[in-house]
Design a protein around this motif. Structure first.
Motif, PDB file in Angstrom:
ATOM      1  N   VAL A 406       0.845  -1.197   0.000  1.00 10.10           N
ATOM      2  CA  VAL A 406       0.000   0.000   0.000  1.00 10.10           C
ATOM      3  C   VAL A 406       0.876   1.241   0.000  1.00 10.10           C
ATOM      4  O   VAL A 406       0.603   2.231  -0.694  1.00 10.10           O
ATOM      5  N   ARG A 452      -6.717   2.191  -2.511  1.00  2.84           N
ATOM      6  CA  ARG A 452      -5.581   2.257  -1.585  1.00  2.84           C
ATOM      7  C   ARG A 452      -6.054   2.634  -0.181  1.00  2.84           C
ATOM      8  O   ARG A 452      -5.608   2.045   0.816  1.00  2.84           O
ATOM      9  N   CYS A 455      -7.672  -0.291   1.572  1.00  3.75           N
ATOM     10  CA  CYS A 455      -6.684  -1.231   2.102  1.00  3.75           C
ATOM     11  C   CYS A 455      -6.108  -0.712   3.426  1.00  3.75           C
ATOM     12  O   CYS A 455      -5.942  -1.474   4.386  1.00  3.75           O
ATOM     13  N   ARG A 462      -0.353  -4.835   2.181  1.00  4.24           N
ATOM     14  CA  ARG A 462      -0.160  -5.101   0.757  1.00  4.24           C
ATOM     15  C   ARG A 462      -1.388  -4.673  -0.035  1.00  4.24           C
ATOM     16  O   ARG A 462      -2.518  -4.720   0.453  1.00  4.24           O
ATOM     17  N   LEU A 463      -1.150  -4.294  -1.282  1.00  3.62           N
ATOM     18  CA  LEU A 463      -2.243  -3.853  -2.138  1.00  3.62           C
ATOM     19  C   LEU A 463      -3.147  -5.027  -2.513  1.00  3.62           C
ATOM     20  O   LEU A 463      -4.355  -4.846  -2.704  1.00  3.62           O
TER      21      LEU A 463
END
Length: 536
Positions: A406, A452, A455, A462-463
């Motif tokens: 991210v 983003r 998340c 992590r994306l």
């Protein structure tokens, strides 16, 4: 900025800059003219004067040895010159194989200290004289020898060989290898003749290495030592490739054969075996010997393994025997130059056409329009939605996208970028792959920054947090297969030349057609030609 001398310490070659000590020394005039630089300046990475003195002594000694080596390479006859050239040329080919084996992970195995005078001179110039990239290795050797060519006919002969060899490497062999053709065909007459010296002429060289003896440790024993050294430095996928290749080799020669007994003829026999092996042999013929599998595959009319697969296995063994040579187990590498020609792989991937893209981005998860975390049933749906879009608008490799954190989506001087790096557990294909890729406004309009934030809100680092790591050590492997099935389902995939990597070819072709400068293309795609300063 000028280098300042400490008011407290006045030691020759030791200077202080912004609180850090530097070693600085002028080069002898002849060496300076060869290298196109007057002096060596190197940070000692310390502000502590006693430590700086110790490090200065080490650097000074290394520099003295380096300069001496530059003045030592002087072949006494044509045979010695050719032997020096052959060893240099073969090492360049072997090092290229090692580089390709190591591209799956950036933490490379340290290159062994070279064993020939010409190789030692190149290594010394790179490692101890801190030369720039443009002055390094073979290019440095060629220019140095050409400058000294008036000293003797033998030096001139060696200079001419290196110049021709360098041209052959950089304009023919390496580009062909990049395209998948590892046949290493030599067109240059001078280079070909030098590499094919008669045994009588080669034997007259003072640098000729004695033939290997058919004794010493067994194949199985040295394979274990090799793998033990490689494990910390290469990816799981590379280790699996090695394992498959070594199993074949031990099935063919036997695990107890002394490695010194495997010579060029034995290597050619193994290559002939690979040319006959049926594809997917272990799945189709479990429990059968190599010969039984070959006979069964031939009888059934099955396709044999591809040239690309053959060259991968030959590359593995060439890398292995280069290591054996460096460790003193064998005298030469019998797999050098044995790769097969693969004309079909010159264009390994095709770009997507406009109709392809129209189909891809109007079906599946794209049929419903915008896809947010709130709308998606699971993380896999979000992977299916965002990963192809990022590939389309950036040309990034699938592995680079799959491992995005991210925090890797960030602003640099007010511009949103993908920060592609090899820090932490991230892996990149090459060092040039470290770069910052601008995020296309369309991705932002579609909602990438909102994704983003989602998340971050859910505490994900992590994306794509639920993307599994496959047995080969890559997070991208499962998605690659999933995307390939999607291409087939949409009717886009008609052969192997279309895959996720086609997005990369698409954007490269579009940038070329738009007249974008090559350096900008390389900076976006992370190609080797990029200078390190452009990536920061």
């Amino acid at each position: 900025m000028e280098y300042g001398i400490s008011p407290l310490q006045h030691t020759p070659c030791l200077q202080l800059r912004a609180g850090v000590y530097y070693f600085r020394q002028r080069l002898p005039r002849d060496v300076a003219s060869w290298l196109d630089q007057r002096e060596i300046v190197r940070s000692l990475n310390t502000s502590h004067y006693p430590t700086a003195l110790e490090r200065k002594t080490i650097v000074e000694a290394a520099l003295k040895r380096a300069i001496a080596l530059l003045l030592e390479t002087d072949p006494k006859d044509v045979a010695t010159a050719r032997a020096l050239f052959r060893r240099w040329f073969e090492n360049r080919l072997n090092q290229d194989f090692r580089r390709r084996q190591s591209t799956s992970r950036i933490k490379l195995v340290e290159e062994p200290y070279p064993s020939s005078p010409l190789e030692e001179m190149a290594w010394t110039a790179d490692q101890r004289l801190m030369l720039t990239r443009a002055q390094s290795e073979a290019r440095f050797i060629a220019r140095l020898l050409i400058e000294r060519a008036d000293q003797s006919a033998d030096v001139k002969h060696l200079a001419n060989l290196v110049e021709h060899g360098l041209h052959e490497l950089h304009t023919r062999i390496i580009p062909h290898r990049d395209a998948g053709d590892f046949a290493d065909e030599i067109n240059d007459r001078l280079v070909k003749e030098a590499l094919e010296d008669t045994p009588q002429e080669a034997a007259s060289s003072t640098t000729q290495t004695p033939a290997p003896v058919a004794s010493g440790p067994s194949l199985a024993e040295v394979i274990e030592r090799f793998l033990a050294e490689q494990r910390p430095a290469v990816s799981q996928k590379t280790l699996l490739d090695y394992d498959q290749t070594f199993r074949l080799a031990q099935d063919f020669w036997g695990s107890e054969i002394p490695v010194g007994a495997i010579k060029k003829a034995a290597a050619r026999d193994f290559k002939d075996l690979l040319l006959k092996l049926p594809a997917n042999m272990t799945q189709r013929f479990p429990g059968k010997t190599l010969q039984e599998a070959i006979e069964a595959g031939s009888k059934a009319g099955l396709a044999t393994i591809s040239p690309k697969t053959i060259n991968k296995k030959i590359s593995n063994l060439s890398n292995f025997f280069s290591w054996l040579e460096d460790q003193g187990y064998v005298a030469d590498n019998p797999f050098s130059g044995l790769a097969v020609k693969d004309v079909a792989s010159r264009r390994k991937r095709d770009p997507f056409t406009a109709p392809h893209l129209q189909v891809l981005f109007t079906n599946g998860v794209y049929a419903g329009g915008h896809c947010s975390r709130a709308k998606a049933a699971d993380w896999q749906t979000l992977e299916n939605f965002w990963i192809p879009l990022i590939g389309l608008f950036t040309g990034m490799r699938l592995g680079e996208i799959a491992q995005l954190a991210v925090a890797d989506i960030r602003q640099v001087q007010g511009i949103w970028v993908f920060d592609v790096h090899d820090r932490g557990d991230h892996q990149l294909k090459t060092t040039a792959s470290n770069r910052q890729v601008p995020i296309h406004p369309t991705l932002i309009e579609i909602g990438l920054l909102e994704y983003r934030k989602d998340c971050e809100y859910e505490g994900q680092s992590r994306l794509f947090p639920e993307m599994p790591t496959a047995s080969d050590g890559y997070q991208s492997s499962a998605f690659s297969k999933r995307f390939s099935r999607y291409l087939q389902k949409c009717g886009v995939k008609t052969d192997k030349r279309l895959s996720f990597h086609s997005f990369r070819h698409t954007i490269k072709d579009l940038m070329r057609e738009a007249g974008i400068d090559r350096s900008v293309q390389d900076a976006i795609c992370g190609h080797e030609a990029v200078q390190s300063g452009l990536q920061k």
